[in-house]
Design a protein around this motif. Structure first.
Motif, short mmCIF file in Angstrom:
data_model
loop_
_atom_site.label_atom_id
_atom_site.label_comp_id
_atom_site.label_asym_id
_atom_site.label_seq_id
_atom_site.Cartn_x
_atom_site.Cartn_y
_atom_site.Cartn_z
N VAL A 179 79.36 52.39 74.84
CA VAL A 179 80.23 52.97 73.82
C VAL A 179 80.66 51.90 72.82
CG1 VAL A 179 82.51 53.99 73.45
CG2 VAL A 179 81.03 54.86 75.28
N LYS A 180 80.95 50.71 73.32
CA LYS A 180 81.35 49.61 72.45
C LYS A 180 80.20 49.12 71.58
CE LYS A 180 83.49 45.03 72.54
NZ LYS A 180 84.03 43.95 73.41
N GLU A 181 78.99 49.16 72.13
CA GLU A 181 77.81 48.62 71.44
C GLU A 181 77.26 49.54 70.36
OE1 GLU A 181 73.82 46.59 73.16
OE2 GLU A 181 74.01 48.72 73.65
N MET A 182 77.38 50.84 70.54
CA MET A 182 76.71 51.80 69.66
C MET A 182 77.00 51.62 68.16
SD MET A 182 74.58 53.85 71.22
CE MET A 182 74.50 55.48 70.50
N PRO A 183 78.23 51.37 67.74
CA PRO A 183 78.45 51.18 66.30
C PRO A 183 77.66 50.00 65.71
CG PRO A 183 80.52 51.67 67.39
CD PRO A 183 79.51 51.44 68.48
N SER A 184 77.45 48.94 66.49
CA SER A 184 76.69 47.80 65.97
C SER A 184 75.21 48.18 65.81
CB SER A 184 76.84 46.57 66.87
OG SER A 184 76.11 46.70 68.08
N LEU A 185 74.69 49.04 66.69
CA LEU A 185 73.32 49.54 66.53
C LEU A 185 73.20 50.40 65.28
CD1 LEU A 185 72.59 50.45 70.24
CD2 LEU A 185 71.23 48.85 68.88
N ASP A 186 74.23 51.21 65.03
CA ASP A 186 74.23 52.07 63.84
C ASP A 186 74.24 51.21 62.57
OD1 ASP A 186 74.57 54.95 62.89
OD2 ASP A 186 76.23 53.96 61.85
N ARG A 187 75.07 50.17 62.54
CA ARG A 187 75.13 49.29 61.37
C ARG A 187 73.82 48.53 61.19
NH1 ARG A 187 80.41 48.49 63.58
NH2 ARG A 187 79.73 46.52 64.55
N MET A 188 73.23 48.08 62.30
CA MET A 188 71.97 47.36 62.22
C MET A 188 70.86 48.26 61.67
SD MET A 188 68.89 46.97 64.09
CE MET A 188 69.12 47.01 65.86
N GLN A 189 70.81 49.51 62.14
CA GLN A 189 69.80 50.44 61.63
C GLN A 189 69.95 50.65 60.13
OE1 GLN A 189 66.86 52.79 63.10
NE2 GLN A 189 66.86 51.68 61.19
N ALA A 190 71.20 50.75 59.67
CA ALA A 190 71.44 50.92 58.24
C ALA A 190 70.92 49.72 57.44
CB ALA A 190 72.93 51.12 57.98
N LYS A 191 71.07 48.52 58.01
CA LYS A 191 70.63 47.31 57.32
C LYS A 191 69.11 47.15 57.30
CE LYS A 191 74.65 44.34 58.29
NZ LYS A 191 75.11 43.10 58.98
N LEU A 192 68.45 47.55 58.39
CA LEU A 192 67.03 47.20 58.56
C LEU A 192 66.06 48.37 58.50
CD1 LEU A 192 67.29 44.53 61.42
CD2 LEU A 192 67.32 44.18 58.95
N ALA A 193 66.54 49.57 58.22
CA ALA A 193 65.65 50.73 58.21
C ALA A 193 64.51 50.56 57.22
CB ALA A 193 66.44 51.99 57.88
#
Length: 199
Positions: free
Chosen positions: A97-111
């Motif tokens: 739960v704590k990690e998921m927002p960082s994955l979301d931000r990373m996907q936005a940066k690197l898509a």
């Protein structure tokens, strides 16, 4: 008039020593260059991704068996040619739960650079909680996917949540057990390493 330069008798020995010294320096520098090249061949591991474990070369990834939020089967071919960041998680897993927002931000940066984050939920009977969780955390760049019968989880031999596995063209590149700051500089450097490393 011809001018001749005469060297002392021991000059030849001095020149020979100088030549050997220069050769030794060149050999040392060449060796150092090879060491630096070898080190550059290893993925950069630091910070929250320091425990990332590279896979053996050519390790085949198991097929991903997943359903989307509508219950349709995932077509994994859509990720061909991309660097897939496969993340196993669940709403009842506090580090996830704590990690998921960082994955979301990373996907936005690197898509747009060929990275595809695939978040595979193990919620099973509690999957009704997943959409509200995404809404609450404002996760807008990640897919809602469920591991069908935990087949993918078992196939990869995952035993820890969260676990994140990097995959490209059907090959496992490596994995990290435990959470990470995926939009942090250390994780982005690791991902860039694999984006640059095509073979």
């Amino acid at each position: 008039m011809t001018l001749l330069t005469r060297f002392p008798n021991n000059a030849g020995k001095s020149l020979a020593r100088l030549g050997f010294l220069l050769l030794a320096i060149v050999a040392i520098l060449a060796g150092q260059s090879r060491v630096e090249t070898a080190l550059a061949a290893e993925p950069p591991l630091a910070g929250s991704v320091a425990k990332f474990k590279p896979a053996a070369a050519g390790k085949t990834a198991v097929p991903i068996v997943a359903l989307d939020a509508k219950g349709d089967t995932l077509d994994a071919k859509r990720y061909d040619g991309k660097l897939m960041v496969l993340n196993f998680w669940a709403t009842w897993c506090v580090p996830c739960v704590k990690e998921m927002p960082s994955l979301d931000r990373m996907q936005a940066k690197l898509a747009d650079r060929g990275v595809a984050v695939v978040t595979l939920s193990l919620d099973g009977p509690t999957k009704a909680r997943v959409q509200p969780f995404f809404d609450d955390k404002k996760l807008t760049h990640l897919p809602i996917l469920f591991d069908q019968g935990n087949k993918t989880f078992s196939g990869f031999g995952v035993s820890v949540l969260p676990t994140t596995i990097l995959i490209r063209d059907g090959k496992e590149l490596g994995r990290l057990e435990g959470p990470a700051e995926w939009d942090g500089s250390d994780a982005l450097t690791l991902l860039q390493y694999y984006l640059d490393k095509k073979n």
